[in-house]
Scaffold this motif. Structure first.
Motif, PDB file in Angstrom:
ATOM      1  N   VAL A  28       0.858  -1.174   0.000  1.00 53.92           N
ATOM      2  CA  VAL A  28       0.000   0.000   0.000  1.00 53.92           C
ATOM      3  C   VAL A  28       0.901   1.232   0.000  1.00 53.92           C
ATOM      4  CG1 VAL A  28      -0.191   0.047   2.528  1.00 53.92           C
ATOM      5  CG2 VAL A  28      -1.978   1.076   1.161  1.00 53.92           C
ATOM      6  N   ASP A  29       0.464   2.296  -0.639  1.00 52.23           N
ATOM      7  CA  ASP A  29       1.225   3.542  -0.679  1.00 52.23           C
ATOM      8  C   ASP A  29       0.654   4.490   0.380  1.00 52.23           C
ATOM      9  OD1 ASP A  29       2.613   5.853  -1.243  1.00 52.23           O
ATOM     10  OD2 ASP A  29       2.342   5.719  -3.418  1.00 52.23           O
ATOM     11  N   VAL A  30       1.210   4.415   1.582  1.00 50.11           N
ATOM     12  CA  VAL A  30       0.716   5.216   2.704  1.00 50.11           C
ATOM     13  C   VAL A  30       0.899   6.710   2.423  1.00 50.11           C
ATOM     14  CG1 VAL A  30       1.014   5.712   5.165  1.00 50.11           C
ATOM     15  CG2 VAL A  30       1.090   3.355   4.351  1.00 50.11           C
ATOM     16  N   ASN A  31       2.001   7.063   1.777  1.00 44.95           N
ATOM     17  CA  ASN A  31       2.241   8.480   1.455  1.00 44.95           C
ATOM     18  C   ASN A  31       1.151   9.020   0.532  1.00 44.95           C
ATOM     19  OD1 ASN A  31       3.849  10.934   1.467  1.00 44.95           O
ATOM     20  ND2 ASN A  31       4.359  10.413  -0.652  1.00 44.95           N
ATOM     21  N   ASP A  32       0.759   8.246  -0.440  1.00 47.52           N
ATOM     22  CA  ASP A  32      -0.307   8.666  -1.356  1.00 47.52           C
ATOM     23  C   ASP A  32      -1.618   8.866  -0.589  1.00 47.52           C
ATOM     24  OD1 ASP A  32      -1.482   9.165  -3.969  1.00 47.52           O
ATOM     25  OD2 ASP A  32      -2.413   7.181  -3.799  1.00 47.52           O
ATOM     26  N   ILE A  33      -1.893   7.981   0.340  1.00 46.03           N
ATOM     27  CA  ILE A  33      -3.120   8.088   1.129  1.00 46.03           C
ATOM     28  C   ILE A  33      -3.084   9.340   2.003  1.00 46.03           C
ATOM     29  CG2 ILE A  33      -4.462   7.023   2.987  1.00 46.03           C
ATOM     30  CD1 ILE A  33      -3.574   4.283   1.753  1.00 46.03           C
ATOM     31  N   THR A  34      -1.971   9.550   2.704  1.00 45.24           N
ATOM     32  CA  THR A  34      -1.899  10.687   3.631  1.00 45.24           C
ATOM     33  C   THR A  34      -1.877  12.029   2.914  1.00 45.24           C
ATOM     34  OG1 THR A  34       0.514  10.534   3.780  1.00 45.24           O
ATOM     35  CG2 THR A  34      -0.766   9.386   5.471  1.00 45.24           C
ATOM     36  N   THR A  35      -1.351  12.080   1.706  1.00 49.38           N
ATOM     37  CA  THR A  35      -1.318  13.366   0.996  1.00 49.38           C
ATOM     38  C   THR A  35      -2.650  13.693   0.327  1.00 49.38           C
ATOM     39  OG1 THR A  35      -0.368  12.328  -0.988  1.00 49.38           O
ATOM     40  CG2 THR A  35       1.169  13.347   0.566  1.00 49.38           C
ATOM     41  N   LYS A  36      -3.501  12.687   0.123  1.00 46.72           N
ATOM     42  CA  LYS A  36      -4.769  12.934  -0.578  1.00 46.72           C
ATOM     43  C   LYS A  36      -6.005  12.785   0.311  1.00 46.72           C
ATOM     44  CE  LYS A  36      -2.744  11.735  -4.977  1.00 46.72           C
ATOM     45  NZ  LYS A  36      -2.559  10.708  -5.988  1.00 46.72           N
ATOM     46  N   MET A  37      -5.819  12.320   1.534  1.00 44.52           N
ATOM     47  CA  MET A  37      -6.950  12.134   2.444  1.00 44.52           C
ATOM     48  C   MET A  37      -7.483  13.501   2.871  1.00 44.52           C
ATOM     49  SD  MET A  37      -6.830   9.979   5.965  1.00 44.52           S
ATOM     50  CE  MET A  37      -8.253   9.739   6.982  1.00 44.52           C
ATOM     51  N   PRO A  38      -8.762  13.792   2.601  1.00 46.20           N
ATOM     52  CA  PRO A  38      -9.314  15.114   2.923  1.00 46.20           C
ATOM     53  C   PRO A  38      -9.126  15.537   4.388  1.00 46.20           C
ATOM     54  CG  PRO A  38     -10.835  13.905   1.521  1.00 46.20           C
ATOM     55  CD  PRO A  38      -9.746  12.951   1.908  1.00 46.20           C
ATOM     56  N   ASP A  50      -8.175   0.426  -2.762  1.00 47.33           N
ATOM     57  CA  ASP A  50      -9.194  -0.168  -1.882  1.00 47.33           C
ATOM     58  C   ASP A  50      -9.213   0.514  -0.520  1.00 47.33           C
ATOM     59  OD1 ASP A  50      -9.966  -2.150  -3.804  1.00 47.33           O
ATOM     60  OD2 ASP A  50      -8.123  -3.245  -3.306  1.00 47.33           O
ATOM     61  N   VAL A  51      -8.039   0.854  -0.006  1.00 45.43           N
ATOM     62  CA  VAL A  51      -7.962   1.544   1.290  1.00 45.43           C
ATOM     63  C   VAL A  51      -8.577   2.944   1.169  1.00 45.43           C
ATOM     64  CG1 VAL A  51      -6.398   2.480   3.046  1.00 45.43           C
ATOM     65  CG2 VAL A  51      -5.983   0.211   2.103  1.00 45.43           C
ATOM     66  N   LYS A  52      -8.277   3.639   0.073  1.00 45.19           N
ATOM     67  CA  LYS A  52      -8.876   4.960  -0.154  1.00 45.19           C
ATOM     68  C   LYS A  52     -10.406   4.859  -0.182  1.00 45.19           C
ATOM     69  CE  LYS A  52      -5.200   7.210  -2.819  1.00 45.19           C
ATOM     70  NZ  LYS A  52      -4.871   7.753  -4.134  1.00 45.19           N
ATOM     71  N   LYS A  53     -10.923   3.853  -0.883  1.00 45.03           N
ATOM     72  CA  LYS A  53     -12.383   3.676  -0.930  1.00 45.03           C
ATOM     73  C   LYS A  53     -12.927   3.409   0.465  1.00 45.03           C
ATOM     74  CE  LYS A  53     -12.690   1.869  -5.617  1.00 45.03           C
ATOM     75  NZ  LYS A  53     -12.877   0.653  -6.440  1.00 45.03           N
ATOM     76  N   ASP A  54     -12.233   2.594   1.243  1.00 46.22           N
ATOM     77  CA  ASP A  54     -12.682   2.288   2.595  1.00 46.22           C
ATOM     78  C   ASP A  54     -12.690   3.552   3.471  1.00 46.22           C
ATOM     79  OD1 ASP A  54     -13.389   0.284   4.691  1.00 46.22           O
ATOM     80  OD2 ASP A  54     -11.517   1.035   5.579  1.00 46.22           O
ATOM     81  N   LEU A  55     -11.739   4.434   3.221  1.00 46.21           N
ATOM     82  CA  LEU A  55     -11.653   5.687   3.980  1.00 46.21           C
ATOM     83  C   LEU A  55     -12.632   6.758   3.457  1.00 46.21           C
ATOM     84  CD1 LEU A  55      -7.791   5.885   4.433  1.00 46.21           C
ATOM     85  CD2 LEU A  55      -9.480   5.529   6.246  1.00 46.21           C
ATOM     86  N   GLY A  56     -13.234   6.477   2.321  1.00 42.63           N
ATOM     87  CA  GLY A  56     -14.263   7.377   1.790  1.00 42.63           C
ATOM     88  C   GLY A  56     -13.769   8.444   0.832  1.00 42.63           C
ATOM     89  N   PHE A  57     -12.656   8.194   0.165  1.00 47.69           N
ATOM     90  CA  PHE A  57     -12.212   9.149  -0.881  1.00 47.69           C
ATOM     91  C   PHE A  57     -11.590   8.441  -2.043  1.00 47.69           C
ATOM     92  CE2 PHE A  57      -8.426   8.739   1.722  1.00 47.69           C
ATOM     93  CZ  PHE A  57      -7.357   8.922   0.873  1.00 47.69           C
TER      94      PHE A  57
END
Length: 165
Positions: free
Chosen positions: A29-39, A158-165
């Motif tokens: 999983v790309d945690v950096n991608d998630i943290t930089t794009k998570m609203p 999939d993680v982004k979808k689970d987090l709602g973005f």
């Protein structure tokens, strides 16, 4: 004969461990991608930037005030008594200490606020990664930033979808 048996047992044990490791399902999983794009993470960073900016403005004002007083006192030093100069010198030292204390307190406050804002978000991301990983049957999910080769399933979307973005 006994040495031969031990050698065969060692080879079988090593092959058994390799087989067990080969059967473990892993993903990345790309945690950096998630943290930089998570609203929510973007909003938290904005709050921290605003707080930092406010402290910077206050600090700048204090320093400018300190410098202006210093120039004024320096210009008047020859025309006032030694007692006044000593009082002014003490005042400048006190102001310098207040500025230093302000800077330390501001840094501490910013770090505390960062922890208060980021910790629940990081926990939420970790929980989501675990949830998605388990749902897809993975035993291990690794962050892509720590991998030399990431040539397997990527569950970032999939993680982004689970987090709602």
């Amino acid at each position: 004969m006994k040495i031969f048996k031990n050698a065969i047992l060692a080879v079988v044990a090593v092959l058994g461990m390799q087989t067990a490791n080969a059967q473990a399902k892993t993903a990345h999983v790309d945690v950096n991608d998630i943290t930089t794009k998570m609203p929510a993470m973007i909003e938290a960073r904005k709050q921290l930037e605003k707080l930092t900016e406010n402290y910077s403005k206050e600090y700048k004002t204090l320093v400018e005030e300190y410098q202006a007083k210093g120039k004024k006192y320096e210009a008047e030093a020859a025309t006032v008594s030694d007692a006044v100069n000593q009082t002014r010198q003490q005042e400048m030292q006190d102001m310098g200490k207040r500025i230093s204390d302000f800077q330390e307190n501001a840094q501490t406050d910013i770090q505390k606020k960062e922890g208060d804002l980021m910790k629940p978000l990081v926990e939420k991301i970790k929980a989501s990664i675990a949830k998605v990983g388990k749902a897809k049957g993975y035993q291990y999910v690794m962050d892509v930033s720590s991998l030399l080769l990431a040539d397997g399933p990527d569950i970032t979307v999939d993680v982004k979808k689970d987090l709602g973005f």
